[in-house]
Design a protein around this motif. Sequence first.
Motif, PDB file in Angstrom:
ATOM      1  N   SER A   1      21.634  12.217   6.678  1.00  0.00           N
ATOM      2  CA  SER A   1      20.906  11.172   5.974  1.00  0.00           C
ATOM      3  C   SER A   1      21.278   9.827   6.587  1.00  0.00           C
ATOM      4  O   SER A   1      22.444   9.421   6.538  1.00  0.00           O
ATOM      5  N   LEU A   2      20.304   9.143   7.165  1.00  0.00           N
ATOM      6  CA  LEU A   2      20.532   7.854   7.804  1.00  0.00           C
ATOM      7  C   LEU A   2      20.201   6.737   6.824  1.00  0.00           C
ATOM      8  O   LEU A   2      19.101   6.692   6.263  1.00  0.00           O
TER       9      LEU A   2
ATOM     10  N   THR B   1       0.812  -1.224   0.000  1.00  0.00           N
ATOM     11  CA  THR B   1       0.000   0.000   0.000  1.00  0.00           C
ATOM     12  C   THR B   1       0.839   1.264   0.000  1.00  0.00           C
ATOM     13  O   THR B   1       0.297   2.359  -0.194  1.00  0.00           O
ATOM     14  N   GLY B   2       2.145   1.149   0.269  1.00  0.00           N
ATOM     15  CA  GLY B   2       2.935   2.354   0.462  1.00  0.00           C
ATOM     16  C   GLY B   2       4.190   2.411  -0.384  1.00  0.00           C
ATOM     17  O   GLY B   2       4.356   1.690  -1.360  1.00  0.00           O
ATOM     18  N   THR B   3       5.086   3.294   0.032  1.00  0.00           N
ATOM     19  CA  THR B   3       6.353   3.521  -0.666  1.00  0.00           C
ATOM     20  C   THR B   3       7.498   3.368   0.323  1.00  0.00           C
ATOM     21  O   THR B   3       7.409   3.839   1.461  1.00  0.00           O
ATOM     22  N   ARG B   4       8.558   2.715  -0.117  1.00  0.00           N
ATOM     23  CA  ARG B   4       9.713   2.474   0.747  1.00  0.00           C
ATOM     24  C   ARG B   4      10.706   3.631   0.660  1.00  0.00           C
ATOM     25  O   ARG B   4      11.023   4.109  -0.426  1.00  0.00           O
ATOM     26  N   LEU B   5      11.218   4.029   1.814  1.00  0.00           N
ATOM     27  CA  LEU B   5      12.304   5.002   1.878  1.00  0.00           C
ATOM     28  C   LEU B   5      13.541   4.295   2.415  1.00  0.00           C
ATOM     29  O   LEU B   5      13.498   3.708   3.497  1.00  0.00           O
ATOM     30  N   SER B   6      14.624   4.348   1.665  1.00  0.00           N
ATOM     31  CA  SER B   6      15.850   3.690   2.104  1.00  0.00           C
ATOM     32  C   SER B   6      16.720   4.616   2.950  1.00  0.00           C
ATOM     33  O   SER B   6      17.656   4.159   3.604  1.00  0.00           O
ATOM     34  N   ARG B   7      16.388   5.905   2.949  1.00  0.00           N
ATOM     35  CA  ARG B   7      17.132   6.864   3.760  1.00  0.00           C
ATOM     36  C   ARG B   7      16.170   7.765   4.525  1.00  0.00           C
ATOM     37  O   ARG B   7      15.113   8.115   4.017  1.00  0.00           O
ATOM     38  N   MET B   8      16.576   8.106   5.739  1.00  0.00           N
ATOM     39  CA  MET B   8      15.767   8.978   6.586  1.00  0.00           C
ATOM     40  C   MET B   8      16.577  10.233   6.870  1.00  0.00           C
ATOM     41  O   MET B   8      17.713  10.158   7.365  1.00  0.00           O
ATOM     42  N   ARG B   9      16.007  11.390   6.531  1.00  0.00           N
ATOM     43  CA  ARG B   9      16.740  12.641   6.685  1.00  0.00           C
ATOM     44  C   ARG B   9      16.328  13.366   7.959  1.00  0.00           C
ATOM     45  O   ARG B   9      15.151  13.439   8.292  1.00  0.00           O
ATOM     46  N   LEU B  10      17.346  13.900   8.648  1.00  0.00           N
ATOM     47  CA  LEU B  10      17.137  14.707   9.839  1.00  0.00           C
ATOM     48  C   LEU B  10      17.898  16.015   9.695  1.00  0.00           C
ATOM     49  O   LEU B  10      19.046  16.020   9.206  1.00  0.00           O
ATOM     50  N   PHE B  11      17.287  17.106  10.120  1.00  0.00           N
ATOM     51  CA  PHE B  11      17.903  18.432  10.140  1.00  0.00           C
ATOM     52  C   PHE B  11      18.300  18.915   8.752  1.00  0.00           C
ATOM     53  O   PHE B  11      19.096  19.828   8.615  1.00  0.00           O
ATOM     54  N   GLY B  12      17.773  18.288   7.698  1.00  0.00           N
ATOM     55  CA  GLY B  12      18.061  18.727   6.348  1.00  0.00           C
ATOM     56  C   GLY B  12      19.406  18.275   5.808  1.00  0.00           C
ATOM     57  O   GLY B  12      19.617  18.247   4.608  1.00  0.00           O
TER      58      GLY B  12
ATOM     59  N   ALA C   1      30.649   8.574  11.822  1.00  0.00           N
ATOM     60  CA  ALA C   1      30.794   7.488  12.800  1.00  0.00           C
ATOM     61  C   ALA C   1      29.693   6.462  12.571  1.00  0.00           C
ATOM     62  O   ALA C   1      28.567   6.627  13.054  1.00  0.00           O
ATOM     63  N   ARG C   2      30.023   5.429  11.819  1.00  0.00           N
ATOM     64  CA  ARG C   2      29.008   4.440  11.440  1.00  0.00           C
ATOM     65  C   ARG C   2      28.384   3.730  12.635  1.00  0.00           C
ATOM     66  O   ARG C   2      27.177   3.537  12.665  1.00  0.00           O
ATOM     67  N   PRO C   3      29.149   3.302  13.664  1.00  0.00           N
ATOM     68  CA  PRO C   3      28.518   2.643  14.819  1.00  0.00           C
ATOM     69  C   PRO C   3      27.482   3.531  15.511  1.00  0.00           C
ATOM     70  O   PRO C   3      26.410   3.058  15.899  1.00  0.00           O
ATOM     71  N   ALA C   4      27.795   4.815  15.641  1.00  0.00           N
ATOM     72  CA  ALA C   4      26.840   5.727  16.275  1.00  0.00           C
ATOM     73  C   ALA C   4      25.612   5.904  15.406  1.00  0.00           C
ATOM     74  O   ALA C   4      24.471   5.933  15.903  1.00  0.00           O
ATOM     75  N   SER C   5      25.828   6.027  14.094  1.00  0.00           N
ATOM     76  CA  SER C   5      24.701   6.157  13.169  1.00  0.00           C
ATOM     77  C   SER C   5      23.832   4.907  13.199  1.00  0.00           C
ATOM     78  O   SER C   5      22.596   4.989  13.209  1.00  0.00           O
TER      79      SER C   5
END
Length: 492
Positions: free
Chosen positions: A96-97, A82-93, A384-388
Amino acid sequence: MTGTSSTSSTGASHSGTTDVVVVGAGPTGLLLAGDLAAKGLSVTLVERRPRETGNLTRAFAVHARTLELLDARGLADALVATGTRLSRMRLFGRLSLDLTRLRSRFPFLLITPQYEVERLLGERALKAGVHFRYGTELLGLSRPAAGDTVTAEIRDADGTRSTIEARYLVGADGVHSSVRRALGLPFPGEAVIKSIVLADVRLAEAPSGVLTVNGTGDAFAFIAPFGDGWYRVMGWNRTHQADDSDPVELDELREITRTALGTDYGMHDARWVSRFHSDERQVPAYRTGRVFLAGDAAHVHSPAGGQGMNTGLQDAANLSWKLAAVLRGHATDPEALLDSYHAERHPVGSQVLRASGAIIRLAMARTPLQRLVRTVLTRALSVARPASDKVIGRISGVGISYGAPKGSHRLAGTRAPDLRLAEGRLPELLRDGSFVLVTPRGAAAPPTGPAPLVHAHWAGDRTTTLLIRPDGYIAWAGERPGPDALRRALGR
Protein backbone atom coordinates in the motif's frame (compact mmCIF):
# COMPACT_ATOMS: atom_id res chain seq x y z
CA MET A 1 -5.08 31.77 -41.46
CA THR A 2 -6.96 30.70 -44.54
CA GLY A 3 -5.78 29.42 -47.88
CA THR A 4 -7.02 29.52 -51.45
CA SER A 5 -8.67 26.47 -52.96
CA SER A 6 -6.58 24.41 -55.36
CA THR A 7 -6.05 20.80 -56.39
CA SER A 8 -3.15 18.70 -55.12
CA SER A 9 -1.24 16.05 -57.03
CA THR A 10 -3.47 13.43 -55.41
CA GLY A 11 -6.62 15.01 -56.77
CA ALA A 12 -7.68 16.33 -53.39
CA SER A 13 -8.84 19.93 -53.04
CA HIS A 14 -6.80 22.31 -50.91
CA SER A 15 -8.89 23.29 -47.88
CA GLY A 16 -6.55 25.85 -46.35
CA THR A 17 -3.54 26.45 -44.14
CA THR A 18 -3.08 26.51 -40.39
CA ASP A 19 -0.26 26.85 -37.91
CA VAL A 20 -0.64 23.33 -36.48
CA VAL A 21 -2.66 20.26 -37.39
CA VAL A 22 -3.29 17.94 -34.44
CA VAL A 23 -4.47 14.45 -35.36
CA GLY A 24 -6.46 12.74 -32.61
CA ALA A 25 -9.04 14.24 -30.23
CA GLY A 26 -8.20 12.19 -27.17
CA PRO A 27 -6.88 13.82 -23.99
CA THR A 28 -3.38 14.36 -25.42
CA GLY A 29 -4.56 16.02 -28.62
CA LEU A 30 -7.17 18.14 -26.84
CA LEU A 31 -4.72 19.55 -24.29
CA LEU A 32 -2.11 20.28 -26.96
CA ALA A 33 -4.58 21.91 -29.35
CA GLY A 34 -6.11 23.99 -26.55
CA ASP A 35 -2.71 25.21 -25.38
CA LEU A 36 -1.70 26.32 -28.87
CA ALA A 37 -5.00 28.04 -29.63
CA ALA A 38 -4.88 29.83 -26.29
CA LYS A 39 -1.61 31.40 -27.48
CA GLY A 40 -3.39 32.85 -30.51
CA LEU A 41 -2.25 30.20 -33.01
CA SER A 42 -4.52 28.64 -35.61
CA VAL A 43 -5.10 24.95 -34.88
CA THR A 44 -7.04 22.31 -36.79
CA LEU A 45 -7.87 19.13 -34.87
CA VAL A 46 -8.59 16.10 -37.06
CA GLU A 47 -10.43 13.16 -35.49
CA ARG A 48 -11.41 9.96 -37.31
CA ARG A 49 -14.38 9.22 -35.01
CA PRO A 50 -17.64 11.12 -35.50
CA ARG A 51 -17.72 12.00 -31.79
CA GLU A 52 -16.23 10.73 -28.54
CA THR A 53 -18.65 8.96 -26.21
CA GLY A 54 -18.42 8.02 -22.55
CA ASN A 55 -18.64 4.31 -23.39
CA LEU A 56 -15.28 4.47 -25.16
CA THR A 57 -13.38 5.68 -22.12
CA ARG A 58 -10.20 3.74 -21.34
CA ALA A 59 -8.49 5.46 -18.42
CA PHE A 60 -9.84 6.10 -14.92
CA ALA A 61 -6.75 7.26 -13.02
CA VAL A 62 -5.59 10.88 -12.96
CA HIS A 63 -2.30 11.29 -11.11
CA ALA A 64 -1.02 14.24 -9.10
CA ARG A 65 1.31 15.67 -11.77
CA THR A 66 -1.48 15.64 -14.33
CA LEU A 67 -3.76 17.45 -11.90
CA GLU A 68 -1.02 20.05 -11.44
CA LEU A 69 -0.90 20.61 -15.20
CA LEU A 70 -4.68 20.91 -15.31
CA ASP A 71 -4.50 23.30 -12.36
CA ALA A 72 -2.25 25.57 -14.43
CA ARG A 73 -5.06 25.61 -17.01
CA GLY A 74 -7.84 26.31 -14.50
CA LEU A 75 -9.40 22.84 -14.88
CA ALA A 76 -8.22 20.78 -11.91
CA ASP A 77 -10.87 21.72 -9.37
CA ALA A 78 -13.67 21.01 -11.84
CA LEU A 79 -12.20 17.60 -12.65
CA VAL A 80 -11.65 16.67 -9.00
CA ALA A 81 -15.35 17.38 -8.41
CA THR A 82 -16.28 14.62 -10.90
CA GLY A 83 -14.39 11.81 -9.19
CA THR A 84 -13.23 10.18 -5.98
CA ARG A 85 -9.87 10.61 -4.28
CA LEU A 86 -7.72 7.65 -3.28
CA SER A 87 -5.10 8.37 -0.64
CA ARG A 88 -3.48 4.96 -1.03
CA MET A 89 -2.50 2.94 -4.08
CA ARG A 90 -2.32 -0.83 -3.73
CA LEU A 91 0.03 -3.09 -5.67
CA PHE A 92 0.22 -6.89 -5.61
CA GLY A 93 -2.59 -7.02 -3.05
CA ARG A 94 -0.19 -6.40 -0.14
CA LEU A 95 1.79 -3.23 -0.86
CA SER A 96 0.00 0.00 0.00
CA LEU A 97 1.61 3.24 -1.18
CA ASP A 98 0.73 6.32 0.87
CA LEU A 99 -0.05 9.08 -1.63
CA THR A 100 -0.57 11.67 1.10
CA ARG A 101 3.23 11.91 1.27
CA LEU A 102 3.31 13.57 -2.15
CA ARG A 103 4.51 17.17 -1.99
CA SER A 104 1.69 18.41 -4.15
CA ARG A 105 -1.60 20.23 -3.86
CA PHE A 106 -3.08 16.93 -5.04
CA PRO A 107 -1.69 14.20 -2.75
CA PHE A 108 -4.04 11.53 -4.05
CA LEU A 109 -5.08 9.50 -7.07
CA LEU A 110 -8.27 10.77 -8.68
CA ILE A 111 -10.62 8.10 -9.99
CA THR A 112 -12.76 9.55 -12.76
CA PRO A 113 -13.59 8.37 -16.28
CA GLN A 114 -11.43 9.56 -19.15
CA TYR A 115 -14.41 11.19 -20.81
CA GLU A 116 -14.58 13.73 -17.97
CA VAL A 117 -11.01 14.77 -18.78
CA GLU A 118 -11.89 14.98 -22.47
CA ARG A 119 -15.03 16.99 -21.77
CA LEU A 120 -13.15 19.70 -19.87
CA LEU A 121 -10.25 19.81 -22.31
CA GLY A 122 -12.64 19.80 -25.27
CA GLU A 123 -14.64 22.74 -23.91
CA ARG A 124 -11.41 24.66 -23.32
CA ALA A 125 -10.10 23.92 -26.82
CA LEU A 126 -13.37 24.95 -28.46
CA LYS A 127 -13.46 28.18 -26.47
CA ALA A 128 -9.85 28.92 -27.43
CA GLY A 129 -10.74 28.66 -31.12
CA VAL A 130 -9.59 25.19 -32.17
CA HIS A 131 -11.19 24.13 -35.47
CA PHE A 132 -12.56 20.60 -34.97
CA ARG A 133 -12.96 18.22 -37.91
CA TYR A 134 -14.66 15.08 -36.63
CA GLY A 135 -15.29 12.11 -38.89
CA THR A 136 -12.09 12.98 -40.78
CA GLU A 137 -9.33 10.49 -41.56
CA LEU A 138 -5.68 11.22 -42.27
CA LEU A 139 -4.64 9.50 -45.51
CA GLY A 140 -1.07 10.68 -45.89
CA LEU A 141 1.58 13.34 -45.37
CA SER A 142 3.74 15.34 -47.74
CA ARG A 143 6.92 16.86 -46.29
CA PRO A 144 9.11 18.83 -48.71
CA ALA A 145 12.77 18.25 -47.83
CA ALA A 146 13.59 21.96 -47.73
CA GLY A 147 10.12 23.36 -47.11
CA ASP A 148 8.71 25.11 -44.09
CA THR A 149 5.34 23.33 -44.12
CA VAL A 150 3.81 19.87 -43.96
CA THR A 151 0.72 18.89 -45.97
CA ALA A 152 -1.89 16.49 -44.62
CA GLU A 153 -4.21 14.68 -47.02
CA ILE A 154 -7.53 13.96 -45.35
CA ARG A 155 -10.88 12.34 -46.17
CA ASP A 156 -14.15 13.48 -44.63
CA ALA A 157 -17.01 11.17 -43.65
CA ASP A 158 -18.73 11.76 -47.03
CA GLY A 159 -15.60 10.64 -48.90
CA THR A 160 -14.46 14.12 -49.91
CA ARG A 161 -10.68 14.41 -50.06
CA SER A 162 -8.76 17.59 -49.33
CA THR A 163 -5.40 18.78 -48.02
CA ILE A 164 -4.39 21.04 -45.15
CA GLU A 165 -1.06 22.82 -45.15
CA ALA A 166 0.50 23.50 -41.74
CA ARG A 167 3.71 24.72 -40.21
CA TYR A 168 3.74 21.67 -37.92
CA LEU A 169 1.69 18.51 -37.41
CA VAL A 170 1.30 16.42 -34.25
CA GLY A 171 0.11 12.82 -34.23
CA ALA A 172 -1.84 12.14 -31.02
CA ASP A 173 -3.94 9.46 -32.68
CA GLY A 174 -3.28 6.45 -30.51
CA VAL A 175 -1.61 3.09 -30.75
CA HIS A 176 -2.72 2.55 -34.36
CA SER A 177 -1.49 6.03 -35.33
CA SER A 178 -2.01 6.92 -38.98
CA VAL A 179 0.60 9.68 -38.55
CA ARG A 180 3.22 7.20 -37.41
CA ARG A 181 2.41 4.91 -40.32
CA ALA A 182 2.59 7.80 -42.78
CA LEU A 183 6.07 8.62 -41.45
CA GLY A 184 7.11 4.99 -41.93
CA LEU A 185 8.38 4.80 -38.36
CA PRO A 186 8.76 1.44 -36.61
CA PHE A 187 6.94 0.75 -33.37
CA PRO A 188 9.11 -1.94 -31.78
CA GLY A 189 7.96 -3.98 -28.82
CA GLU A 190 5.75 -6.91 -27.95
CA ALA A 191 2.42 -7.93 -26.51
CA VAL A 192 2.87 -8.15 -22.75
CA ILE A 193 -0.64 -9.42 -21.92
CA LYS A 194 -2.99 -11.26 -24.26
CA SER A 195 -6.69 -12.02 -24.04
CA ILE A 196 -7.81 -9.31 -21.62
CA VAL A 197 -11.59 -9.21 -21.28
CA LEU A 198 -13.25 -5.82 -20.87
CA ALA A 199 -16.87 -4.89 -20.18
CA ASP A 200 -19.17 -2.20 -18.85
CA VAL A 201 -21.64 -3.79 -16.42
CA ARG A 202 -24.09 -3.26 -13.61
CA LEU A 203 -23.27 -4.81 -10.22
CA ALA A 204 -25.76 -6.23 -7.76
CA GLU A 205 -23.32 -5.48 -4.94
CA ALA A 206 -21.05 -2.43 -4.94
CA PRO A 207 -17.40 -3.10 -4.03
CA SER A 208 -16.31 -1.69 -0.67
CA GLY A 209 -13.44 0.28 -2.21
CA VAL A 210 -13.48 2.90 -4.93
CA LEU A 211 -10.94 1.03 -7.02
CA THR A 212 -10.93 -2.76 -6.80
CA VAL A 213 -7.92 -4.65 -8.17
CA ASN A 214 -6.13 -7.90 -7.34
CA GLY A 215 -4.01 -10.58 -8.96
CA THR A 216 -3.47 -14.21 -8.02
CA GLY A 217 -0.73 -15.20 -10.45
CA ASP A 218 -3.18 -17.06 -12.69
CA ALA A 219 -5.71 -14.24 -12.93
CA PHE A 220 -6.23 -10.57 -12.18
CA ALA A 221 -9.27 -8.29 -12.23
CA PHE A 222 -9.92 -4.56 -12.05
CA ILE A 223 -13.19 -2.75 -11.28
CA ALA A 224 -13.71 1.02 -11.49
CA PRO A 225 -16.95 3.03 -11.24
CA PHE A 226 -18.25 5.47 -13.83
CA GLY A 227 -20.22 7.18 -11.08
CA ASP A 228 -23.61 6.62 -12.72
CA GLY A 229 -24.27 3.02 -11.67
CA TRP A 230 -22.12 1.48 -14.41
CA TYR A 231 -18.74 -0.15 -13.75
CA ARG A 232 -15.77 -0.88 -15.99
CA VAL A 233 -14.47 -4.41 -15.35
CA MET A 234 -11.26 -5.82 -16.80
CA GLY A 235 -9.97 -9.34 -16.28
CA TRP A 236 -7.29 -11.78 -17.45
CA ASN A 237 -6.91 -15.53 -16.97
CA ARG A 238 -3.63 -17.28 -17.70
CA THR A 239 -5.38 -20.58 -18.42
CA HIS A 240 -7.64 -19.11 -21.11
CA GLN A 241 -5.68 -17.28 -23.80
CA ALA A 242 -7.67 -16.43 -26.92
CA ASP A 243 -7.26 -14.19 -29.94
CA ASP A 244 -8.78 -10.72 -29.90
CA SER A 245 -11.28 -11.81 -32.54
CA ASP A 246 -12.53 -14.85 -30.60
CA PRO A 247 -16.05 -14.71 -29.14
CA VAL A 248 -16.36 -13.49 -25.59
CA GLU A 249 -19.27 -13.65 -23.16
CA LEU A 250 -19.94 -12.06 -19.78
CA ASP A 251 -19.73 -15.48 -18.10
CA GLU A 252 -16.00 -15.59 -18.94
CA LEU A 253 -15.42 -12.29 -17.16
CA ARG A 254 -17.54 -13.43 -14.20
CA GLU A 255 -15.32 -16.50 -13.79
CA ILE A 256 -12.12 -14.42 -14.01
CA THR A 257 -13.40 -11.95 -11.44
CA ARG A 258 -14.38 -14.69 -9.00
CA THR A 259 -10.89 -16.22 -9.34
CA ALA A 260 -9.07 -12.91 -8.76
CA LEU A 261 -11.40 -11.16 -6.32
CA GLY A 262 -13.37 -13.98 -4.72
CA THR A 263 -16.67 -12.64 -6.07
CA ASP A 264 -18.14 -11.26 -9.27
CA TYR A 265 -20.32 -8.77 -7.31
CA GLY A 266 -23.36 -10.07 -9.19
CA MET A 267 -22.37 -8.40 -12.46
CA HIS A 268 -25.14 -8.27 -15.05
CA ASP A 269 -26.58 -6.31 -17.98
CA ALA A 270 -23.31 -5.75 -19.83
CA ARG A 271 -23.73 -3.00 -22.43
CA TRP A 272 -20.74 -4.43 -24.28
CA VAL A 273 -18.00 -7.03 -23.83
CA SER A 274 -14.74 -7.25 -25.78
CA ARG A 275 -11.34 -8.88 -25.80
CA PHE A 276 -8.02 -7.13 -26.42
CA HIS A 277 -4.28 -7.38 -25.78
CA SER A 278 -1.84 -4.94 -24.19
CA ASP A 279 1.45 -4.05 -25.87
CA GLU A 280 4.72 -2.52 -24.73
CA ARG A 281 6.00 -0.38 -27.59
CA GLN A 282 7.83 2.89 -28.15
CA VAL A 283 8.66 4.76 -31.33
CA PRO A 284 12.40 5.54 -31.70
CA ALA A 285 11.90 9.21 -32.57
CA TYR A 286 9.23 11.55 -31.20
CA ARG A 287 10.14 14.16 -33.83
CA THR A 288 10.60 13.77 -37.58
CA GLY A 289 11.19 17.21 -39.07
CA ARG A 290 7.96 19.16 -38.73
CA VAL A 291 5.97 16.18 -37.45
CA PHE A 292 5.76 15.07 -33.81
CA LEU A 293 4.23 12.09 -32.02
CA ALA A 294 2.69 12.20 -28.55
CA GLY A 295 0.71 9.94 -26.24
CA ASP A 296 -0.10 6.40 -27.34
CA ALA A 297 1.07 7.21 -30.86
CA ALA A 298 4.59 7.43 -29.39
CA HIS A 299 4.43 4.88 -26.57
CA VAL A 300 2.05 2.24 -25.29
CA HIS A 301 2.37 -0.02 -22.27
CA SER A 302 0.44 -2.17 -19.83
CA PRO A 303 -2.36 -0.53 -17.82
CA ALA A 304 -0.57 -1.23 -14.53
CA GLY A 305 -0.16 1.95 -12.53
CA GLY A 306 -2.68 3.87 -14.62
CA GLN A 307 0.00 5.95 -16.32
CA GLY A 308 -1.07 5.85 -19.98
CA MET A 309 -3.33 8.90 -20.28
CA ASN A 310 -1.22 10.78 -17.74
CA THR A 311 2.00 10.29 -19.69
CA GLY A 312 0.31 11.49 -22.88
CA LEU A 313 -1.02 14.63 -21.22
CA GLN A 314 2.45 15.37 -19.88
CA ASP A 315 3.85 14.89 -23.41
CA ALA A 316 1.38 17.48 -24.66
CA ALA A 317 2.26 19.98 -21.93
CA ASN A 318 5.95 19.63 -22.75
CA LEU A 319 5.49 20.07 -26.49
CA SER A 320 2.84 22.80 -26.59
CA TRP A 321 4.87 25.65 -25.10
CA LYS A 322 7.84 24.80 -27.30
CA LEU A 323 5.79 24.83 -30.49
CA ALA A 324 4.14 28.07 -29.41
CA ALA A 325 7.51 29.69 -28.67
CA VAL A 326 8.84 28.77 -32.12
CA LEU A 327 5.72 29.79 -34.02
CA ARG A 328 5.52 33.14 -32.21
CA GLY A 329 9.20 33.90 -32.80
CA HIS A 330 10.24 33.67 -29.15
CA ALA A 331 12.90 30.95 -29.53
CA THR A 332 16.51 31.97 -30.14
CA ASP A 333 17.34 28.43 -31.28
CA PRO A 334 14.08 26.93 -32.62
CA GLU A 335 15.54 23.60 -33.72
CA ALA A 336 17.24 22.96 -30.39
CA LEU A 337 14.05 23.83 -28.53
CA LEU A 338 11.94 21.46 -30.65
CA ASP A 339 14.55 18.70 -30.39
CA SER A 340 14.36 18.98 -26.61
CA TYR A 341 10.84 17.50 -26.75
CA HIS A 342 12.23 14.10 -27.77
CA ALA A 343 15.26 14.50 -25.50
CA GLU A 344 13.08 15.09 -22.45
CA ARG A 345 10.03 12.94 -23.09
CA HIS A 346 11.47 9.83 -24.76
CA PRO A 347 13.36 8.78 -21.59
CA VAL A 348 10.19 9.33 -19.56
CA GLY A 349 8.24 7.09 -21.94
CA SER A 350 10.95 4.43 -21.64
CA GLN A 351 10.83 4.61 -17.86
CA VAL A 352 7.04 4.24 -17.83
CA LEU A 353 7.29 1.18 -20.08
CA ARG A 354 9.80 -0.42 -17.72
CA ALA A 355 7.88 0.44 -14.56
CA SER A 356 4.44 -0.62 -15.77
CA GLY A 357 5.94 -3.76 -17.27
CA ALA A 358 7.61 -4.64 -13.98
CA ILE A 359 4.37 -4.09 -12.05
CA ILE A 360 2.31 -6.31 -14.32
CA ARG A 361 4.93 -9.08 -14.43
CA LEU A 362 5.23 -9.09 -10.66
CA ALA A 363 1.44 -9.12 -10.34
CA MET A 364 1.33 -12.18 -12.60
CA ALA A 365 4.24 -13.91 -10.82
CA ARG A 366 3.76 -17.66 -10.96
CA THR A 367 7.05 -19.46 -10.28
CA PRO A 368 8.46 -19.69 -6.73
CA LEU A 369 11.39 -17.45 -7.70
CA GLN A 370 9.12 -14.78 -9.18
CA ARG A 371 6.93 -14.81 -6.08
CA LEU A 372 9.98 -14.58 -3.83
CA VAL A 373 11.18 -11.50 -5.73
CA ARG A 374 7.73 -9.93 -5.36
CA THR A 375 7.62 -10.68 -1.64
CA VAL A 376 11.09 -9.23 -1.02
CA LEU A 377 10.29 -6.11 -3.04
CA THR A 378 6.94 -5.63 -1.32
CA ARG A 379 8.52 -5.89 2.14
CA ALA A 380 11.37 -3.55 1.22
CA LEU A 381 9.03 -0.87 -0.07
CA SER A 382 6.79 -1.26 2.97
CA VAL A 383 9.60 -0.43 5.41
CA ALA A 384 11.99 1.73 3.34
CA ARG A 385 10.25 5.08 3.14
CA PRO A 386 12.75 6.77 0.73
CA ALA A 387 12.35 3.92 -1.75
CA SER A 388 8.57 3.98 -1.38
CA ASP A 389 8.53 7.75 -1.88
CA LYS A 390 10.59 7.38 -5.06
CA VAL A 391 8.11 4.84 -6.46
CA ILE A 392 5.19 7.11 -5.57
CA GLY A 393 6.92 10.07 -7.20
CA ARG A 394 7.55 8.17 -10.42
CA ILE A 395 4.06 6.71 -10.74
CA SER A 396 2.36 10.01 -9.89
CA GLY A 397 4.66 12.00 -12.19
CA VAL A 398 5.62 14.37 -9.38
CA GLY A 399 9.10 12.83 -9.20
CA ILE A 400 9.89 13.20 -12.90
CA SER A 401 12.69 15.63 -13.77
CA TYR A 402 14.56 16.39 -16.97
CA GLY A 403 18.05 16.69 -15.54
CA ALA A 404 20.12 19.81 -14.96
CA PRO A 405 22.35 20.95 -17.85
CA LYS A 406 26.06 20.59 -17.11
CA GLY A 407 27.33 23.35 -14.84
CA SER A 408 23.84 24.60 -13.93
CA HIS A 409 22.11 24.83 -10.57
CA ARG A 410 20.89 21.55 -9.08
CA LEU A 411 17.27 22.73 -9.32
CA ALA A 412 17.38 23.23 -13.08
CA GLY A 413 15.26 20.64 -14.87
CA THR A 414 13.21 19.76 -11.79
CA ARG A 415 9.51 20.31 -11.27
CA ALA A 416 8.61 23.51 -9.44
CA PRO A 417 6.17 22.88 -6.56
CA ASP A 418 3.26 25.20 -5.83
CA LEU A 419 5.49 28.01 -4.56
CA ARG A 420 4.47 30.64 -1.99
CA LEU A 421 4.60 33.83 -4.03
CA ALA A 422 3.53 37.35 -3.16
CA GLU A 423 1.50 37.58 -6.39
CA GLY A 424 -0.45 34.33 -5.86
CA ARG A 425 -0.16 30.61 -6.55
CA LEU A 426 2.32 29.53 -9.21
CA PRO A 427 -0.26 27.55 -11.28
CA GLU A 428 -2.37 30.70 -11.60
CA LEU A 429 0.63 32.68 -12.87
CA LEU A 430 1.33 29.97 -15.46
CA ARG A 431 -2.16 30.09 -16.94
CA ASP A 432 -1.32 32.37 -19.87
CA GLY A 433 1.53 30.08 -20.93
CA SER A 434 4.31 32.49 -19.97
CA PHE A 435 7.59 31.92 -18.15
CA VAL A 436 7.52 32.98 -14.50
CA LEU A 437 10.57 34.71 -13.02
CA VAL A 438 10.62 34.45 -9.21
CA THR A 439 13.00 36.86 -7.45
CA PRO A 440 13.57 37.94 -3.84
CA ARG A 441 11.11 40.45 -2.41
CA GLY A 442 11.63 43.96 -3.74
CA ALA A 443 13.98 42.89 -6.53
CA ALA A 444 13.45 44.42 -9.95
CA ALA A 445 13.16 42.09 -12.90
CA PRO A 446 16.33 42.07 -15.00
CA PRO A 447 16.04 42.53 -18.77
CA THR A 448 15.16 39.27 -20.49
CA GLY A 449 14.66 37.78 -23.93
CA PRO A 450 11.69 37.82 -26.31
CA ALA A 451 9.57 35.20 -24.55
CA PRO A 452 6.54 36.35 -22.49
CA LEU A 453 7.49 36.67 -18.84
CA VAL A 454 5.57 37.12 -15.59
CA HIS A 455 7.62 38.60 -12.74
CA ALA A 456 6.79 37.38 -9.23
CA HIS A 457 8.43 37.58 -5.81
CA TRP A 458 8.90 35.11 -3.02
CA ALA A 459 6.40 35.55 -0.20
CA GLY A 460 9.21 34.78 2.28
CA ASP A 461 12.86 35.79 2.57
CA ARG A 462 14.39 33.41 0.05
CA THR A 463 17.27 34.74 -2.02
CA THR A 464 17.29 32.22 -4.87
CA THR A 465 15.96 33.37 -8.23
CA LEU A 466 14.01 30.85 -10.30
CA LEU A 467 12.98 30.97 -13.94
CA ILE A 468 10.06 28.57 -14.40
CA ARG A 469 9.00 27.23 -17.80
CA PRO A 470 5.37 27.30 -18.95
CA ASP A 471 5.10 23.57 -18.15
CA GLY A 472 6.09 24.13 -14.53
CA TYR A 473 9.73 22.98 -14.69
CA ILE A 474 12.67 25.12 -13.55
CA ALA A 475 14.69 26.42 -16.50
CA TRP A 476 17.27 28.38 -14.47
CA ALA A 477 18.14 28.87 -10.81
CA GLY A 478 20.75 30.99 -9.04
CA GLU A 479 21.44 33.83 -6.66
CA ARG A 480 22.12 36.76 -8.99
CA PRO A 481 21.02 36.01 -12.55
CA GLY A 482 22.66 37.98 -15.31
CA PRO A 483 20.59 39.07 -18.30
CA ASP A 484 22.55 36.84 -20.69
CA ALA A 485 21.82 33.72 -18.60
CA LEU A 486 18.12 34.48 -18.53
CA ARG A 487 17.99 35.24 -22.24
CA ARG A 488 19.60 31.89 -22.99
CA ALA A 489 17.17 30.08 -20.68
CA LEU A 490 14.17 31.86 -22.19
CA GLY A 491 15.28 31.20 -25.73
CA ARG A 492 15.64 27.47 -25.38
